[in-house]
Motif scaffolding. Structure first.
Motif, PDB file in Angstrom:
ATOM      1  N   GLY A  76       0.854  -1.192   0.000  1.00 40.84           N
ATOM      2  CA  GLY A  76       0.000   0.000   0.000  1.00 40.84           C
ATOM      3  C   GLY A  76       0.885   1.234   0.000  1.00 40.84           C
ATOM      4  O   GLY A  76       0.973   1.964   0.988  1.00 40.84           O
ATOM      5  N   ALA A  77       1.564   1.457  -1.143  1.00 42.07           N
ATOM      6  CA  ALA A  77       2.657   2.441  -1.146  1.00 42.07           C
ATOM      7  C   ALA A  77       2.269   3.797  -1.717  1.00 42.07           C
ATOM      8  O   ALA A  77       3.101   4.691  -1.780  1.00 42.07           O
TER       9      ALA A  77
ATOM     10  N   LYS B 206      -9.942  -1.994  12.826  1.00 41.89           N
ATOM     11  CA  LYS B 206      -8.674  -1.629  13.464  1.00 41.89           C
ATOM     12  C   LYS B 206      -8.502  -2.396  14.786  1.00 41.89           C
ATOM     13  O   LYS B 206      -7.377  -2.703  15.178  1.00 41.89           O
TER      14      LYS B 206
ATOM     15  N   VAL C  84     -10.809  -4.990   2.706  1.00 41.41           N
ATOM     16  CA  VAL C  84      -9.446  -4.429   2.666  1.00 41.41           C
ATOM     17  C   VAL C  84      -8.786  -4.520   4.045  1.00 41.41           C
ATOM     18  O   VAL C  84      -7.670  -5.012   4.179  1.00 41.41           O
TER      19      VAL C  84
ATOM     20  N   LEU D 119       1.723   9.397   3.159  1.00 34.68           N
ATOM     21  CA  LEU D 119       2.512   8.901   4.298  1.00 34.68           C
ATOM     22  C   LEU D 119       3.432   7.756   3.854  1.00 34.68           C
ATOM     23  O   LEU D 119       4.608   7.720   4.219  1.00 34.68           O
TER      24      LEU D 119
ATOM     25  N   ASN E 291       0.539  -0.934   4.953  1.00 35.44           N
ATOM     26  CA  ASN E 291      -0.057   0.397   5.125  1.00 35.44           C
ATOM     27  C   ASN E 291      -1.315   0.524   4.275  1.00 35.44           C
ATOM     28  O   ASN E 291      -1.594   1.580   3.711  1.00 35.44           O
TER      29      ASN E 291
ATOM     30  N   SER F 103      -4.491   2.184  13.798  1.00 29.73           N
ATOM     31  CA  SER F 103      -5.129   3.418  14.275  1.00 29.73           C
ATOM     32  C   SER F 103      -5.593   3.261  15.716  1.00 29.73           C
ATOM     33  O   SER F 103      -6.039   2.174  16.102  1.00 29.73           O
TER      34      SER F 103
ATOM     35  N   LEU G 271      -1.852   5.185  14.636  1.00 34.05           N
ATOM     36  CA  LEU G 271      -1.915   6.619  14.353  1.00 34.05           C
ATOM     37  C   LEU G 271      -3.088   7.253  15.080  1.00 34.05           C
ATOM     38  O   LEU G 271      -4.096   6.602  15.336  1.00 34.05           O
ATOM     39  N   GLY G 272      -2.938   8.543  15.379  1.00 37.22           N
ATOM     40  CA  GLY G 272      -4.062   9.319  15.926  1.00 37.22           C
ATOM     41  C   GLY G 272      -5.125   9.511  14.859  1.00 37.22           C
ATOM     42  O   GLY G 272      -4.937   9.130  13.705  1.00 37.22           O
TER      43      GLY G 272
ATOM     44  N   GLY H 153      -5.397   0.630   3.951  1.00 30.56           N
ATOM     45  CA  GLY H 153      -6.514   0.944   4.842  1.00 30.56           C
ATOM     46  C   GLY H 153      -7.598   1.656   4.069  1.00 30.56           C
ATOM     47  O   GLY H 153      -7.317   2.426   3.151  1.00 30.56           O
TER      48      GLY H 153
ATOM     49  N   THR I 156       1.573  -1.731  -4.837  1.00 30.30           N
ATOM     50  CA  THR I 156       0.511  -0.736  -4.915  1.00 30.30           C
ATOM     51  C   THR I 156      -0.500  -1.095  -5.988  1.00 30.30           C
ATOM     52  O   THR I 156      -0.144  -1.711  -7.001  1.00 30.30           O
ATOM     53  N   GLN I 157      -1.744  -0.672  -5.752  1.00 22.69           N
ATOM     54  CA  GLN I 157      -2.756  -0.858  -6.797  1.00 22.69           C
ATOM     55  C   GLN I 157      -2.639   0.248  -7.852  1.00 22.69           C
ATOM     56  O   GLN I 157      -3.294   0.189  -8.878  1.00 22.69           O
TER      57      GLN I 157
HETATM   58  N1  NAP Z   1      -4.624   9.340   7.463  1.00 25.00           N
HETATM   59  C1  NAP Z   1      -5.141   9.321   8.667  1.00 25.00           C
HETATM   60  O1  NAP Z   1      -5.623  10.323   9.183  1.00 25.00           O
HETATM   61  C2  NAP Z   1      -5.149   8.046   9.482  1.00 25.00           C
HETATM   62  C3  NAP Z   1      -5.480   8.111  10.824  1.00 25.00           C
HETATM   63  C4  NAP Z   1      -5.465   6.935  11.573  1.00 25.00           C
HETATM   64  C5  NAP Z   1      -5.133   5.748  10.967  1.00 25.00           C
HETATM   65  N2  NAP Z   1      -4.838   5.702   9.654  1.00 25.00           N
HETATM   66  C6  NAP Z   1      -4.496   4.408   9.073  1.00 25.00           C
HETATM   67  O2  NAP Z   1      -3.150   4.445   8.659  1.00 25.00           O
HETATM   68  C7  NAP Z   1      -2.975   3.667   7.492  1.00 25.00           C
HETATM   69  C8  NAP Z   1      -2.352   4.523   6.431  1.00 25.00           C
HETATM   70  O3  NAP Z   1      -3.117   5.634   6.157  1.00 25.00           O
HETATM   71  P1  NAP Z   1      -2.710   6.674   5.014  1.00 25.00           P
HETATM   72  O4  NAP Z   1      -3.272   7.975   5.407  1.00 25.00           O
HETATM   73  O5  NAP Z   1      -1.281   6.509   4.710  1.00 25.00           O
HETATM   74  O6  NAP Z   1      -3.403   6.194   3.698  1.00 25.00           O
HETATM   75  P2  NAP Z   1      -4.847   5.721   3.283  1.00 25.00           P
HETATM   76  O7  NAP Z   1      -5.411   6.708   2.381  1.00 25.00           O
HETATM   77  O8  NAP Z   1      -5.654   5.333   4.478  1.00 25.00           O
HETATM   78  O9  NAP Z   1      -4.495   4.410   2.437  1.00 25.00           O
HETATM   79  C9  NAP Z   1      -3.351   3.650   2.619  1.00 25.00           C
HETATM   80  C10 NAP Z   1      -3.219   2.713   1.464  1.00 25.00           C
HETATM   81  O10 NAP Z   1      -4.334   1.824   1.426  1.00 25.00           O
HETATM   82  C11 NAP Z   1      -4.499   1.390   0.102  1.00 25.00           C
HETATM   83  N3  NAP Z   1      -5.925   1.445  -0.228  1.00 25.00           N
HETATM   84  C12 NAP Z   1      -6.763   2.445   0.023  1.00 25.00           C
HETATM   85  N4  NAP Z   1      -7.983   2.133  -0.427  1.00 25.00           N
HETATM   86  C13 NAP Z   1      -7.900   0.909  -0.982  1.00 25.00           C
HETATM   87  C14 NAP Z   1      -8.822   0.054  -1.627  1.00 25.00           C
HETATM   88  N5  NAP Z   1     -10.103   0.396  -1.814  1.00 25.00           N
HETATM   89  N6  NAP Z   1      -8.379  -1.119  -2.068  1.00 25.00           N
HETATM   90  C15 NAP Z   1      -7.118  -1.465  -1.906  1.00 25.00           C
HETATM   91  N7  NAP Z   1      -6.182  -0.691  -1.312  1.00 25.00           N
HETATM   92  C16 NAP Z   1      -6.586   0.484  -0.860  1.00 25.00           C
HETATM   93  C17 NAP Z   1      -3.711   2.340  -0.807  1.00 25.00           C
HETATM   94  O11 NAP Z   1      -2.633   1.592  -1.298  1.00 25.00           O
HETATM   95  P3  NAP Z   1      -2.213   1.553  -2.832  1.00 25.00           P
HETATM   96  O12 NAP Z   1      -3.061   2.527  -3.591  1.00 25.00           O
HETATM   97  O13 NAP Z   1      -0.784   1.901  -2.825  1.00 25.00           O
HETATM   98  O14 NAP Z   1      -2.447   0.136  -3.219  1.00 25.00           O
HETATM   99  C18 NAP Z   1      -3.188   3.400   0.118  1.00 25.00           C
HETATM  100  O15 NAP Z   1      -1.862   3.779  -0.159  1.00 25.00           O
HETATM  101  C19 NAP Z   1      -4.342   3.124   7.121  1.00 25.00           C
HETATM  102  O16 NAP Z   1      -4.491   1.821   7.657  1.00 25.00           O
HETATM  103  C20 NAP Z   1      -5.282   4.069   7.817  1.00 25.00           C
HETATM  104  O17 NAP Z   1      -6.508   3.439   8.141  1.00 25.00           O
HETATM  105  C21 NAP Z   1      -4.836   6.834   8.901  1.00 25.00           C
END
Ligand code: NAP
Length: 246
Positions: A10-11, A150, A105, A15, A84, A134, A178-179, A86, A34-35
């Protein structure tokens, strides 16, 4: 740290890209799954270490298990897998389709990756599985499936860590919680939001120290502590809002 490989699952997120930059600067070879490979074109020239980008779909568990196994045979000496992926979404009507996508997912795909990598690390004899998770997993919340998924991840990682200890294997499991950054972003609150470079720095530090569990950024530790401690009639702010309206 040289001659070791890290796989990022999930690159494409902002982040993930920042973590890739910092891991690459530490000398790790990277494999980015990555997708959306086209979104990484700009990143690649800025990475000092050897980097490979591989298309990957977390929603197809059977294919991803085969893909990871074949990749492992080609790579050898994988030190770290960082998951990574989500998905989060909210609709007050709670349509099943949305909940199902989040579960596919965040639960099915997540478990398939962690399970496969654990078995591959077991054969290799060492390694580290880390996941960006999270603090939402500490309690239920309005994004019902997201919070529950989570919680699943927290529990799954703890189980893998216990299993590695039982097998007396040097496989480290790191749960990076993460917060609630999206919520803070919506409220434009600089008190709770940290720059992505700082979030990535704290994550990479925890990875290199092979921590079992870490809350990022540090200021969310108090929130996490209170979240676990508060009785439901205080934690569920809807109770207070309804009382105020009367
Ligand atoms: N951002 C925040 O505020 C926050 C807060 C708390 C926890 N988190 C958690 O931290 C992690 C990283 O968050 P982030 O903000 O870096 O990114 P994100 O937008 O939550 O997504 C992380 C990765 O998930 C993959 N992804 C998203 N939707 C998808 C789908 N429908 N099918 C398959 N893959 C999918 C994508 O990977 P590819 O496109 O590269 O395949 C993306 O790079 C996640 O688990 C998220 O739940 C985030």
């Amino acid at each position: 740290m040289s001659e070791t490989t890290a796989i990022l699952v999930g690159a494409s997120s902002m982040l993930s890209k920042e973590i890739a930059k910092q891991l690459s600067a530490s000398g790790m070879k990277l494999v980015l799954l990555t997708q959306a490979p086209e979104t990484l074109t700009d990143l690649l020239p800025s990475l000092p270490a050897t980097t490979q980008v591989i298309p990957f779909d977390i929603s197809d568990d059977k294919q991803l298990i085969n893909q990871l196994t074949e990749l492992w045979q080609q790579l050898g000496n994988v030190q770290l897998v960082l998951v990574n992926t989500g998905l989060n979404s909210y609709s007050p009507e709670l349509p099943w389709q949305l909940e199902q996508e989040i579960i596919d997912v965040n639960v099915k795909g997540f478990a398939a990756v962690c399970n496969t990598c654990f078995r591959l690390f077991r054969e290799q004899g060492y390694g580290q599985i880390a996941a960006i998770n999270s603090i939402a997993g500490l309690r239920g919340g309005p994004s019902v499936a997201f919070h529950a998924s989570k919680a699943f991840a927290i529990n799954y990682l703890e189980g893998l860590s216990m299993h590695a200890q039982r097998l007396k294997l040097p496989i480290d499991i790191t749960d990076i919680q993460l917060g609630l950054l999206d919520k803070a972003a919506m409220q434009q609150s600089s008190l709770w939001l940290s720059p992505v470079e700082e979030v990535a720095r704290q994550i990479v530090r925890a990875l290199l120290l092979r921590k079992r569990r870490v809350i990022v950024t540090k200021r969310w530790r108090t929130v996490a502590w209170l979240t676990k401690l508060l009785p439901e009639y205080i934690y569920n702010t809807r109770h207070w809002k309804q009382k105020k309206r009367k």
